[in-house]
Write a protein that holds these residues in place. Structure first.
Motif, PDB file in Angstrom:
ATOM      1  N   LYS A 141       0.820  -1.211   0.000  1.00 34.49           N
ATOM      2  CA  LYS A 141       0.000   0.000   0.000  1.00 34.49           C
ATOM      3  C   LYS A 141       0.852   1.259   0.000  1.00 34.49           C
ATOM      4  O   LYS A 141       0.567   2.217  -0.738  1.00 34.49           O
ATOM      5  N   TYR A 142       1.904   1.282   0.807  1.00 36.30           N
ATOM      6  CA  TYR A 142       2.666   2.517   0.987  1.00 36.30           C
ATOM      7  C   TYR A 142       3.903   2.599   0.095  1.00 36.30           C
ATOM      8  O   TYR A 142       4.351   3.699  -0.240  1.00 36.30           O
ATOM      9  N   TYR A 143       4.476   1.455  -0.287  1.00 34.77           N
ATOM     10  CA  TYR A 143       5.660   1.484  -1.155  1.00 34.77           C
ATOM     11  C   TYR A 143       5.309   1.217  -2.613  1.00 34.77           C
ATOM     12  O   TYR A 143       6.085   1.533  -3.499  1.00 34.77           O
ATOM     13  N   LEU A 150      11.329  -4.171  -7.901  1.00 32.79           N
ATOM     14  CA  LEU A 150      11.889  -3.098  -8.724  1.00 32.79           C
ATOM     15  C   LEU A 150      13.206  -2.599  -8.146  1.00 32.79           C
ATOM     16  O   LEU A 150      14.164  -2.331  -8.879  1.00 32.79           O
ATOM     17  N   ASP A 151      13.262  -2.464  -6.837  1.00 27.41           N
ATOM     18  CA  ASP A 151      14.502  -2.020  -6.196  1.00 27.41           C
ATOM     19  C   ASP A 151      15.626  -3.012  -6.450  1.00 27.41           C
ATOM     20  O   ASP A 151      16.772  -2.630  -6.692  1.00 27.41           O
ATOM     21  N   LYS A 152      15.277  -4.293  -6.444  1.00 28.94           N
ATOM     22  CA  LYS A 152      16.283  -5.327  -6.698  1.00 28.94           C
ATOM     23  C   LYS A 152      16.804  -5.240  -8.133  1.00 28.94           C
ATOM     24  O   LYS A 152      18.005  -5.346  -8.386  1.00 28.94           O
ATOM     25  N   ILE A 153      15.882  -5.004  -9.075  1.00 27.48           N
ATOM     26  CA  ILE A 153      16.297  -4.898 -10.478  1.00 27.48           C
ATOM     27  C   ILE A 153      17.200  -3.684 -10.671  1.00 27.48           C
ATOM     28  O   ILE A 153      18.208  -3.737 -11.375  1.00 27.48           O
ATOM     29  N   SER A 211       4.851  10.232 -19.324  1.00 29.27           N
ATOM     30  CA  SER A 211       5.629  10.427 -18.107  1.00 29.27           C
ATOM     31  C   SER A 211       5.475   9.317 -17.077  1.00 29.27           C
ATOM     32  O   SER A 211       6.114   9.360 -16.033  1.00 29.27           O
ATOM     33  N   LYS A 212       4.596   8.320 -17.342  1.00 26.61           N
ATOM     34  CA  LYS A 212       4.399   7.276 -16.338  1.00 26.61           C
ATOM     35  C   LYS A 212       3.777   6.045 -16.973  1.00 26.61           C
ATOM     36  O   LYS A 212       3.308   6.067 -18.117  1.00 26.61           O
ATOM     37  N   LEU A 213       3.782   4.968 -16.203  1.00 29.59           N
ATOM     38  CA  LEU A 213       3.114   3.726 -16.581  1.00 29.59           C
ATOM     39  C   LEU A 213       1.978   3.514 -15.600  1.00 29.59           C
ATOM     40  O   LEU A 213       2.182   3.487 -14.386  1.00 29.59           O
ATOM     41  N   ARG A 214       0.777   3.374 -16.126  1.00 35.16           N
ATOM     42  CA  ARG A 214      -0.405   3.235 -15.278  1.00 35.16           C
ATOM     43  C   ARG A 214      -0.835   1.775 -15.217  1.00 35.16           C
ATOM     44  O   ARG A 214      -0.945   1.113 -16.247  1.00 35.16           O
ATOM     45  N   SER A 229       5.219   1.846  -7.938  1.00 32.93           N
ATOM     46  CA  SER A 229       6.375   2.735  -7.862  1.00 32.93           C
ATOM     47  C   SER A 229       6.516   3.523  -9.160  1.00 32.93           C
ATOM     48  O   SER A 229       6.254   3.004 -10.254  1.00 32.93           O
ATOM     49  N   PRO A 230       6.940   4.794  -9.094  1.00 30.64           N
ATOM     50  CA  PRO A 230       7.173   5.573 -10.319  1.00 30.64           C
ATOM     51  C   PRO A 230       8.212   4.935 -11.232  1.00 30.64           C
ATOM     52  O   PRO A 230       8.232   5.203 -12.436  1.00 30.64           O
ATOM     53  N   GLU A 231       9.095   4.091 -10.662  1.00 31.42           N
ATOM     54  CA  GLU A 231      10.134   3.443 -11.460  1.00 31.42           C
ATOM     55  C   GLU A 231       9.576   2.347 -12.369  1.00 31.42           C
ATOM     56  O   GLU A 231      10.283   1.861 -13.245  1.00 31.42           O
ATOM     57  N   LEU A 232       8.324   1.959 -12.167  1.00 27.24           N
ATOM     58  CA  LEU A 232       7.763   0.869 -12.971  1.00 27.24           C
ATOM     59  C   LEU A 232       7.769   1.210 -14.463  1.00 27.24           C
ATOM     60  O   LEU A 232       7.940   0.337 -15.310  1.00 27.24           O
TER      61      LEU A 232
END
Length: 733
Positions: A141-143, A150-153, A211-214, A229-232
């Motif tokens: 929910k929060y991250y 994604l952080d791992k990639i 600017s993003k992936l929805r 995450s915005p990084e997606l």
């Protein structure tokens, strides 16, 4: 896990739950291998709520138990704790007070891990216990969904090349397969699908923008944004490549639409994924439809009342004829037909279906998939099906004249046929078949029933409560349309919103129906090519319950809310029919349309057993009299080709008027079908009635000089229509 803590917990659970110590140790060993908490396993075995066990352990270890479902976390705090730390140590931060960070874990952490967290964060650590599923949900929910993956990639060495590959939109097959098959991307896609399954989603929408992936999930018919995450957005290409590999599609082709399917297993259930790609300026957009491979519904699960269920069973057990289920895309038409087939699927019957696509696999039913690229369409498939000696046939959809003619003639030759049409109500199904070219006598002689259907969201059973905020006007509308006398005595319900329904107030869906049986009166109107409004009026007079009325009954039962019914149904108020267009009186046939069920007699639709007169069949009574109206004729182009919406305004005087339409004289011929911008000038009202109207009849009274125009109101709101009706009633008195 801390061995000392394990010993304390095992001894505590052994004494409190009276569970064998060896079994407890086995659960702890299994949890350690899977790197999960043993408490959910023990709770399931001992049939004790996980929260109770955690509260017991927290009290023994002199720490606190935290109910995360009732906890709100400040977003600035989430920004201070990196997702890699929270995901690795499997905790969620809940508060920071005087440099003391309170974290919630599913099982007590050992001292070494607490020291590591303290070193990483620079805060003193206070530990609390919470349910494992709640901890995972709070991290998502929060991250954001898949944030840890994604952080791992992003920490891998090939992160920069992955970003570059996503931007370039070109590349070789080998590179794409390598990105699609990386363990991290596989895990990320699996998490997206698993989350959809857990949330009861029917569709997954992946939509790229500049600017993003929805990422959105369709739950109970409504789309909801997933927190990601915005990084997606930097991983669009590898995500789509992985989905294409699952669906056996061409991962290089990005310029044309592609459709495929994949079979996956989630928590022991096999799911059928229908995958569809379309190209967009910022990358491919994909929709994944999630379907169970086994049909799960019977007729009794479709939301039918006892009376409707009885009529359904009578229809599907007929030896021949055709039954159409109508409604827009996503209204559950195919599910209803599958439930009908499942009910009559016996060893004595040969059932064949032709569909596009096959949504569920039915054991004992021969199913054919449409393949247009090889010439297998509905019409060709239908002709081939007849050579296989079927008793019952299902045609996924009637789309053209050829398919309709074959289906109708098959029904006339002694077969029972099921099919679907895309219309807004049951009566429109008749006019749709005639519009595509079928002869009216074929429709009248072969079709048994048209069943319109809509899906409505159901109030959440966990938080359903009386809705005291509903407006009196809504209750009055329900009472008026169901024939009730005491609207203020109604008790309506609404889901308050809870964790189970994701705070929407709705959990699951059911169906409402409008059943139009072709009695002798309907058949006569069909042969006369009457309009759908005329057919619907006759059916209502014979006792047919409309979609709106069916929805109101479910509102009174506490199943759903008025807002939901107003969202999915249209008003039953029909435009008036001019005398010249009124159908000839027809003899009523007893029990031709299913009446309202006895158990809801107070909410039942009114029934008439005598033949209604023309005036009786009007929804609004016409008032004779002179009222000024102003109107402008809508035209797209004037003779000089200048764009202009309306002609100059014209003043006229009415001959008669109702809240549904108007009859007035005009010196100009106005062709039927023309649209008027109309204003009714009410003498004792501050504001006139303004709306669009459609001309339904133009009669020449004096050659080339005087014409009588009949027009029906198109976009008159309920409030304005009621205001006009009250004005006319006062004028009559």
């Amino acid at each position: 896990m801390d061995k000392k803590t394990d010993i304390i917990v095992i001894q505590l659970l052994k004494s409190r739950l009276n569970v064998d110590e060896k079994r407890l140790q086995a659960y702890f060993s299994e949890a350690e291998k899977k790197q999960i908490s043993p408490i959910p396993l023990i709770a399931q075995y001992a049939n004790v709520p996980e929260s109770d066990l955690l509260a017991m352990i927290a009290a023994e270890l002199h720490i606190e138990y935290c109910d995360l479902k009732q906890t709100v976390i400040d977003k600035p705090l989430i920004g201070k704790v990196p997702v890699k730390i929270a995901a690795y140590y499997q905790f969620v931060p809940v508060s920071l007070d005087n440099r003391v960070l309170t974290i919630v874990v599913a099982y007590p952490l050992e001292i070494k891990k607490l020291d590591e967290i303290r070193t990483h964060m620079g805060y003193s650590i206070k530990m609390s216990l919470g349910c494992e599923a709640d901890v995972a949900d709070m991290v998502k929910k929060y991250y954001g969904l898949g944030a840890a993956t994604l952080d791992k990639i992003m920490t891998e060495k090939n992160y920069e090349s992955s970003q570059a590959a996503n931007r370039e939109q070109q590349g070789g097959v080998a590179d794409l397969e390598e990105r699609g098959e990386s363990a991290s991307v596989i895990q990320l896609v699996n998490q997206i699908i698993l989350e959809a399954y857990k949330k009861r989603a029917t569709d997954i929408h992946v939509e790229p923008y500049r600017s993003k992936l929805r990422l959105r999930y369709r739950i109970d018919g409504i789309l909801y944004d997933a927190n990601v995450s915005p990084e997606l957005g930097n991983f669009l290409t590898p995500i789509l490549s992985r989905i294409k590999l699952m669906a056996n599609l061409n991962i290089v082709e990005r310029r044309v639409p592609q459709d495929g399917r994949a079979i996956v297993k989630v928590q022991g259930e096999t799911l059928d994924l229908r995958v569809s790609f379309i190209p967009t300026p910022h990358g491919e957009s994909v929709v994944i439809r999630i379907l169970p491979t086994v049909m799960l519904f019977g007729l009794d699960k479709l939301g039918l009342t006892d009376t409707e269920l009885e009529f359904f069973r009578g229809l599907i057990n007929k030896p021949h004829g055709i039954i159409f289920v109508t409604g827009p895309t996503g209204s559950g038409k195919t599910t209803t037909l599958y439930a009908c087939l499942s009910t009559i699927n016996t060893s004595e019957r040969k059932i064949i279906t032709i569909e596009d696509p096959i949504e569920y696999e039915l054991e004992g039913v021969t199913q054919i998939q449409i393949t247009p690229e090889v010439g297998l369409d509905f019409a060709r498939g239908l002709r081939s099906m007849l050579r296989h000696d079927p008793d019952v046939m299902m045609v996924g959809e009637v789309r053209d004249l050829e398919t309709a003619e074959i289906a109708i003639r098959v029904a006339l030759t002694g077969h029972l046929v099921f099919s679907t049409l895309h219309t807004n109500d049951a009566a429109s199904g008749i006019t749709r078949l005639i519009d595509i070219g079928l002869e009216p006598y074929l429709v009248a002689s072969s079709v048994d029933a048209f069943i319109a259907q809509r899906l409505i969201r159901v109030n959440c059973p966990h938080c359903n409560e009386e809705d005291k905020q509903v407006l009196d006007s809504v209750k009055e509308q329900i009472a008026r349309e169901l024939g009730q006398d005491n609207p203020l005595a109604m008790t309506l319900y609404r889901g308050k919103g809870c964790q189970a329904c994701n705070f929407t107030g709705y959990f699951g869906r059911t169906a409402i129906h409008e059943i139009l049986l072709l009695d002798e009166g309907i058949k006569k109107l069909t042969s006369q090519k009457s309009s759908s409004d005329q057919i619907k009026k006759h059916a209502v007079n014979q006792g047919m319950r409309t979609l709106r009325q069916s929805g109101w009954v479910k509102v009174l039962q506490g199943i759903t809310t008025p807002d939901e019914i107003l969202r999915v149904t249209q008003s039953d108020e029909l435009p008036p029919v001019s005398p010249a267009l009124e159908p000839e009186p027809v003899k009523p046939v007893a029990a031709s349309i299913p009446p309202a069920p006895a158990e809801l007699s107070a909410a039942a639709a009114p029934q008439k057993t005598t033949t209604p007169s023309v005036s009786d069949r009007r929804i609004y009574e016409r008032i004779e009299g002179s009222i000024y109206v102003r109107f402008k004729i809508f035209r797209t182009k004037t003779p000089d080709n200048a764009q202009r919406a309306f002609e100059p305004e014209i003043m006229a005087v009415t001959k008669n008027i109702s809240a549904g339409g108007v009859l007035f004289s005009s010196s100009e011929y106005i062709a039927p079908g023309k649209i008027l911008d109309l204003a009714v000038m009410l003498t004792d009202e501050e504001k006139n009635i303004a709306c669009l109207a459609r001309v339904v009849r133009c009669t020449e009274l004096v050659p080339n000089k005087d014409f009588e125009i009949a027009a029906c109101f198109l976009d008159l709101s309920n409030a304005e229509r009621n205001r006009l009706n009250r004005y006319l009633e006062r004028s009559r008195k």
